[in-house]
Design a protein around this motif. Structure first.
Motif, PDB file in Angstrom:
ATOM      1  N   GLY A  35       0.795  -1.222   0.000  1.00 17.82           N
ATOM      2  CA  GLY A  35       0.000   0.000   0.000  1.00 17.82           C
ATOM      3  C   GLY A  35       0.825   1.268   0.000  1.00 17.82           C
ATOM      4  O   GLY A  35       0.712   2.094   0.907  1.00 17.82           O
ATOM      5  N   ILE A  36       1.663   1.443  -1.028  1.00 14.29           N
ATOM      6  CA  ILE A  36       2.429   2.677  -1.191  1.00 14.29           C
ATOM      7  C   ILE A  36       1.762   3.475  -2.314  1.00 14.29           C
ATOM      8  O   ILE A  36       1.687   3.005  -3.452  1.00 14.29           O
ATOM      9  N   PHE A  37       1.286   4.665  -1.981  1.00 15.09           N
ATOM     10  CA  PHE A  37       0.501   5.468  -2.921  1.00 15.09           C
ATOM     11  C   PHE A  37       1.047   6.894  -3.011  1.00 15.09           C
ATOM     12  O   PHE A  37       1.787   7.352  -2.135  1.00 15.09           O
ATOM     13  N   LEU A  38       0.639   7.588  -4.067  1.00 15.39           N
ATOM     14  CA  LEU A  38       0.776   9.040  -4.164  1.00 15.39           C
ATOM     15  C   LEU A  38      -0.610   9.598  -3.889  1.00 15.39           C
ATOM     16  O   LEU A  38      -1.534   9.395  -4.686  1.00 15.39           O
ATOM     17  N   HIS A  39      -0.788  10.259  -2.751  1.00 15.67           N
ATOM     18  CA  HIS A  39      -2.131  10.669  -2.340  1.00 15.67           C
ATOM     19  C   HIS A  39      -2.143  12.094  -1.795  1.00 15.67           C
ATOM     20  O   HIS A  39      -1.105  12.763  -1.705  1.00 15.67           O
ATOM     21  N   VAL A  40      -3.310  12.539  -1.415  1.00 15.69           N
ATOM     22  CA  VAL A  40      -3.508  13.901  -0.906  1.00 15.69           C
ATOM     23  C   VAL A  40      -2.876  14.036   0.484  1.00 15.69           C
ATOM     24  O   VAL A  40      -2.913  13.101   1.294  1.00 15.69           O
ATOM     25  N   ASN A  41      -2.310  15.208   0.747  1.00 14.46           N
ATOM     26  CA  ASN A  41      -1.693  15.468   2.049  1.00 14.46           C
ATOM     27  C   ASN A  41      -2.658  15.235   3.204  1.00 14.46           C
ATOM     28  O   ASN A  41      -3.857  15.548   3.118  1.00 14.46           O
ATOM     29  N   GLY A  42      -2.101  14.718   4.300  1.00 17.21           N
ATOM     30  CA  GLY A  42      -2.809  14.666   5.566  1.00 17.21           C
ATOM     31  C   GLY A  42      -2.254  15.754   6.472  1.00 17.21           C
ATOM     32  O   GLY A  42      -2.004  16.877   6.037  1.00 17.21           O
TER      33      GLY A  42
END
Length: 253
Positions: free
Chosen positions: A212-219
């Motif tokens: 589960g390594i993704f490029l996603h929206v900042n937290g």
């Protein structure tokens, strides 16, 4: 035996039966159909270049790249690039990207649960999100449903794949604090508004290396190993990626 005990036993039996099945069918693999078997391709000749201070491994068909240049702490500069036949051009960049709280580590040395982000170049072939796909997005996109998980159970044959709990084959009921617990995607409504799957440790995963390594929206800050960037950056990047241009992400210092 109590009702609770009977329910627990039934869940355990269901899991064992799913693991024993020769060819389990995932009814929720609309955009990721047969992802574990169809992604395997003959190796192509690669070359190495540098973009934005990051070393990138390319094949001749790659025309889109995202670079992640670690700056300090968990901060990174994330840049989207394209090549239309006249050299590499910067499309957009942000200094407000983030990596894992454990820093960077070479991909083959990564270990699950360490909060590290893998160094290297990886393909990006699909995406998912709790929100609708951005307009003009062309990567295969899965709209997240209740019950969708990303499997991090090392005993499951579906390790490092998206899977619905109703399909079985992994211990979705494990508490989030457990080492082999899987990630319930709807728990991350902000970060997973849109997420692009980074093909680290895929399609033939090494157990305990990470899932589960993704490029996603900042937290709120550092990730647990993914790369994140501002919402607008992710939306525009996802809208612009094209499967025929073989997009990759390169992570480095």
């Amino acid at each position: 035996m109590s009702i609770r005990a009977l329910a627990g036993a039934a869940v355990g039996v269901t899991f064992l039966l799913a693991l024993a099945a020769e060819a389990p069918i995932d009814a929720n693999r609309s955009s990721d159909a047969a992802e574990a078997s169809t992604d395997t391709e003959p190796e192509r000749e690669v070359r190495r270049i540098e973009l934005g201070g990051v070393r990138v491994r390319l094949d001749d068909d790659t025309r889109q790249v995202v670079t992640v240049n670690h700056k300090r702490g968990h901060r990174a500069r994330v840049t989207a690039w394209r090549n239309r036949g006249h050299g590499w051009k910067r499309v957009r960049t942000t200094r407000h990207g983030h990596i894992g709280y454990g820093g960077l580590v070479p991909g083959p040395k990564r270990k699950q649960g360490t909060g590290t982000t893998p160094i290297g170049t990886y393909t990006m072939k699909r995406a998912f999100g709790i929100a609708r796909a951005p307009k003009r997005a062309k990567l295969p996109f899965h709209r997240v449903h209740k019950g969708d998980y990303w499997v991090q159970d090392n005993k499951s044959r579906f390790y490092n794949q998206r899977r619905h709990k109703s399909a079985g084959g992994f211990r979705w009921w494990l508490p989030s604090s457990a080492y082999n617990s899987s990630e319930r995607l709807r728990d991350y409504r902000g970060q997973y508004a849109w997420a692009i799957v980074i093909d680290f440790n895929r399609p033939d995963p090494v157990r305990h290396r990470g899932s589960g390594i993704f490029l996603h929206v900042n937290g709120d800050g550092a990730t647990a190993g993914c790369v994140s960037a501002p919402r607008k950056f992710i939306r525009k990047t996802l809208a612009g990626l094209r499967p025929g241009r073989d997009p990759v992400i390169a992570i480095g210092r």
